[in-house]
Design an enzyme around this catalytic site. Sequence first.
Site, short mmCIF file in Angstrom:
data_model
loop_
_atom_site.label_atom_id
_atom_site.label_comp_id
_atom_site.label_asym_id
_atom_site.label_seq_id
_atom_site.Cartn_x
_atom_site.Cartn_y
_atom_site.Cartn_z
N ALA A 136 4.82 11.34 39.69
CA ALA A 136 4.46 11.50 38.45
C ALA A 136 3.36 12.08 38.45
O ALA A 136 2.36 11.92 39.20
CB ALA A 136 4.34 10.17 37.67
N ASP A 137 2.93 12.84 37.28
CA ASP A 137 1.67 13.57 37.24
C ASP A 137 0.68 13.08 36.34
O ASP A 137 -0.48 12.92 36.47
CB ASP A 137 1.70 15.18 36.94
CG ASP A 137 2.23 15.86 37.97
OD1 ASP A 137 1.35 16.49 38.89
OD2 ASP A 137 3.50 15.88 38.22
#
Length: 372
Positions: free
Chosen positions: A261-262
């Site tokens: 995830a960013d």
Amino acid sequence: MSVEANGSSAAATTAGGSLQSICYERGSLRLLDQRKLPLETVYLDVKDSTDGWTAIRDMVVRGAPAIAIAAALSLAVEVCNLDFNGTSEDASSLLIKKLEYLVSSRPTAVNLSDAVEKLRSLVLKTVETATEAKTVFQAYIDAAETMLIDDVASNKAIGFHGAKHLRSNLEGLEKISVLTHCNTGSLATAGYGTALGVIRAVQSEGFLEKAFCTETRPFNQGSRLTAFELVHDRIPATLIADSAVAFLMKAGRVNAVVVGADRIAANGDTANKIGTYNVALSAFHHGIQFYVAAPITSIDLSISSGEQIVIEERSAKELLHSDGGLGKQVAASGISVWNPAFDVTYLYGVIIKKASDEAFDIKGFIENAKHM
């Protein structure tokens, strides 16, 4: 930013044998140029925050945790080698200005803004009692170096708990096959990895049948980087096209999906490399468990949902030309391009599964974690 090493030799590795994209000693930072992988090994010497900003923006370094650490360390190197005659207040002002500059390099990954805010707060607290500029600089350098150490420890914990969770939720299977998207390994972090760290941990426990990695359009982080790491670690793996995911799942060849995830919103909506939404929908349709493996630093409690996440759009050249925009033209001249770097997925499972169909109580989870 200069080339420190070039050639086809193997990339640097840690004592544990994992790939090392960030090579740091106090006053010195080298970043593995991931645009050249897997065919060339090129380390770039990063001397200051300007070099760090360029390396992040041009995707020399990528992956949300690695971006944050590279930014912090680039400034640490700069002030470590700086001939500075100002006051402690001047030092604080310089650091804060440089941090604000670094956070502008890539907007979507929250790890970068989270690191910048923590470092900014530390600088402001230090300057309240510091009488010399070197005291402020030293506090900053120590904090940046701690981030590097903590990221590796966090990744190994994610890998351990992720592997344990998969084993307990896929009972009855002697071995499992796991699909991942984009690159979330040693090359995307300070070491070991998040989602790929889970796969590493599953492999080390003898529970892995095979890892499947997508090519990950448009910049090919999967085929260039994840495949490179899997081969390097001798993990049984197969590369597939992004568009082959649904068919692979229909064939019953995948037991679980683990991605990174960013940025994760307060309700669990997750921004990750473009194509993650497609993978999640296919997994949902085929009844396959889908998980996000990410550190707490990827969670942004300031936004309530994924609709508030700023999605970075990349250069059209990455689709119009080969080699991620660096090679020859492969698409018709005059065609318009839409090239978002990320998409947003509403999750129905995280390494901690939801107890109901309601939105994740991410804030509650973080508060509980602080008291454990």
